[in-house]
Design a protein around this motif. Structure first.
Motif, short mmCIF file in Angstrom:
data_model
loop_
_atom_site.label_atom_id
_atom_site.label_comp_id
_atom_site.label_asym_id
_atom_site.label_seq_id
_atom_site.Cartn_x
_atom_site.Cartn_y
_atom_site.Cartn_z
N ASP A 126 1.22 -4.66 9.65
CA ASP A 126 1.82 -3.72 8.69
C ASP A 126 3.32 -3.60 8.93
O ASP A 126 3.76 -3.43 10.08
CB ASP A 126 1.21 -2.33 8.86
CG ASP A 126 -0.28 -2.36 8.68
OD1 ASP A 126 -0.73 -2.97 7.73
OD2 ASP A 126 -0.98 -1.78 9.55
N LYS A 172 0.83 -1.21 0.00
CA LYS A 172 0.00 0.00 0.00
C LYS A 172 0.87 1.26 0.00
O LYS A 172 2.08 1.18 -0.02
CB LYS A 172 -0.89 -0.01 1.25
CG LYS A 172 -1.91 -1.14 1.28
CD LYS A 172 -3.29 -0.62 0.95
CE LYS A 172 -4.32 -1.71 0.88
NZ LYS A 172 -5.12 -1.81 2.08
N VAL A 209 -4.39 -8.18 10.82
CA VAL A 209 -3.57 -7.55 9.78
C VAL A 209 -2.32 -6.97 10.41
O VAL A 209 -2.39 -6.31 11.45
CB VAL A 209 -4.36 -6.42 9.06
CG1 VAL A 209 -3.53 -5.79 7.96
CG2 VAL A 209 -5.67 -6.96 8.49
N HIS A 218 -2.25 -10.18 5.72
CA HIS A 218 -3.57 -10.55 6.25
C HIS A 218 -3.53 -12.00 6.68
O HIS A 218 -3.39 -12.90 5.84
CB HIS A 218 -4.65 -10.40 5.16
CG HIS A 218 -4.83 -9.00 4.71
ND1 HIS A 218 -5.88 -8.22 5.13
CD2 HIS A 218 -4.10 -8.23 3.86
CE1 HIS A 218 -5.77 -7.03 4.56
NE2 HIS A 218 -4.71 -7.02 3.79
N GLU A 239 1.43 -5.11 3.82
CA GLU A 239 0.32 -5.50 4.69
C GLU A 239 0.15 -7.02 4.61
O GLU A 239 0.07 -7.56 3.51
CB GLU A 239 -0.95 -4.81 4.20
CG GLU A 239 -1.83 -4.32 5.31
CD GLU A 239 -3.06 -3.60 4.75
OE1 GLU A 239 -3.41 -2.58 5.32
OE2 GLU A 239 -3.66 -4.06 3.77
#
Lengths: 158, 256
Positions: free
Chosen positions: A117, A100, A115, A109, A107
């Motif tokens: 980061d 992102k 999640v 998942h 990121e």
């Protein structure tokens, strides 16, 4: 005031940016492949008296306990948006990944909807460096460095 | 809010426009950070990042940031172009409403795309951030242009500077009762709190209703558009009534 040169300068700058966007590989494609973990280090610490920025095995295990990622030798980023953690050539976990921002946030998942980061500090053809914040023992930023495993070498290993 | 231009605007016009648009800007900025990890209502940070990426030799990332900055610039450019080329008493509301309408369209597009088409690829992220920066540029260009730069709602650097200056003026007794300075402080504080409130509400809403938060942002902008539209309708109604009354009255006079 002559506006022509100003317009020309900005038009060229914009054209150059578009050319870069089309020509250069984006972090999303650069990250694809197999990466071997080679170092864990503290990038920044808020403890002035801590001399050693290297993270030893015990510290690493302590940090890992509190984040979702598993201790893995190899991270495999697949083009279908899945990431496999491998240890001794066995897949330990599969999860989804995406990049992102301007290509600076990785990121992850997990299957349980958690999640994580990571900040992508650098991603080149040979090296991947990511950072995350750690609040353990000493508060600081942990830097993980990976080296790309060439495709041939990895196939031979398997 | 939107009908009046430059020095014809009252303090109340600027306060209403400033607080409502700052509220939507705060919402947009927070939602973009949550979803895309990028700020979209200001570009100061992007300039710093651009310099940093160039210094690091990250040309791709640098190019992305440069295009984002350009989109914010393009938003401001478009907004002011629409205003200065349609600055007639009859078309003023339309000229001032179009940038808000375009902003709404951009943000609704982002919301719809996120809901139905987003695959979380980097290209999509870059494109949607660009659309949001364009939308914020449109808003900032509009508010700054029609208020003689008194109202800037998408970033708070200049506002915090002005607040510091105004409050330092209040340390001198002679300025404490200065109506203009008091109104300026009220306007700046109104914008600041509204931006913050928008950000907080957006953050809370996103975890509850996710992409539908964009509908709420659209509704806030819709309120900006409709407030003046309704005022215009009332004004026209009053004018029509008055002219028909005058016509009738003149006919009665003639008969008499």
């Amino acid at each position: 005031m002559r506006l022509g040169p100003i317009y020309l300068f900005f038009a060229l700058l914009l054209a150059l940016s578009v050319w870069f966007l089309l020509d250069q590989e984006s972090p999303e494609t650069l990250i694809l492949g197999d990466w071997e973990e080679i170092a864990w280090k503290y990038e920044k610490l808020d403890h002035g008296d801590v001399m050693d920025f290297d993270i030893d095995r015990l510290q690493k295990q302590e940090i890992i306990k509190n984040i979702i990622i598993h201790e893995a030798e190899t991270w495999r980023f697949n083009p279908d948006g899945t990431l496999s953690f491998l240890e001794e050539n066995e897949i330990k976990e599969n999860l989804k990944w995406n990049i992102k921002g301007r290509g600076h946030i990785l990121e992850l998942h997990h299957k349980n909807n958690i999640v994580e980061d990571y900040q992508v500090v650098q991603v080149t053809k040979d090296e991947l460096v990511v950072q995350f914040n750690s609040d353990l023992q000493v508060r600081g930023i942990v830097k993980m460095t990976f080296k790309r495993i060439p495709k041939k070498q990895y196939a031979q290993k398997i | 809010m939107l009908r009046k231009y430059s020095n014809y605007r009252s303090f109340s016009d600027n306060l209403k426009l400033g607080t409502l648009t700052a509220f939507s800007a705060g919402m947009v900025n927070v939602i973009s950070v949550i979803v895309f990890f990028a700020f979209t209502s200001n570009v100061t940070g992007h300039y710093a990042i651009l310099a940093q990426e160039i210094a690091k030799g990250n040309w791709y990332q640098g190019a992305v940031v440069l295009v984002w900055i350009f989109l914010f610039f393009a938003g401001n450019f478009t907004s002011n172009c629409l205003i200065i080329h349609n600055n007639t008493p009859t078309g003023r509301y339309i000229a001032h409403a179009i940038p808000v309408f375009l902003e709404m369209a951009c943000l609704m597009f982002v919301g719809i795309y996120l809901q139905y088409f987003y695959t979380e690829s980097l290209k999509e992220t870059e494109f949607l951030v660009a659309a949001m920066l364009f939308a914020m540029g449109l808003q900032n260009g509009l508010t700054a242009s029609i208020s003689n730069s008194k109202v800037k709602t998408t970033h708070l650097t200049g506002l915090t500077t002005d607040l510091g200056v105004v409050f330092s003026m209040f340390t001198k007794k002679e300025f404490r009762n200065d109506k203009k300075l008091i109104q300026k402080a009220q306007l700046l504080l109104g914008i600041m709190f509204s931006y913050m409130a928008g950000g907080i509400i957006s953050g809370l809403l996103y975890y509850k209703i996710e992409n539908a938060t964009f509908i709420v942002i659209g509704m806030v902008l819709g309120a900006v558009l409709l407030y003046d539209y309704s005022k215009l309708q009332v004004t026209r109604f009053v004018q029509r009534r008055r002219s028909s009354f005058q016509r009738r009255y003149s006919l009665y006079d003639k008969k008499a």
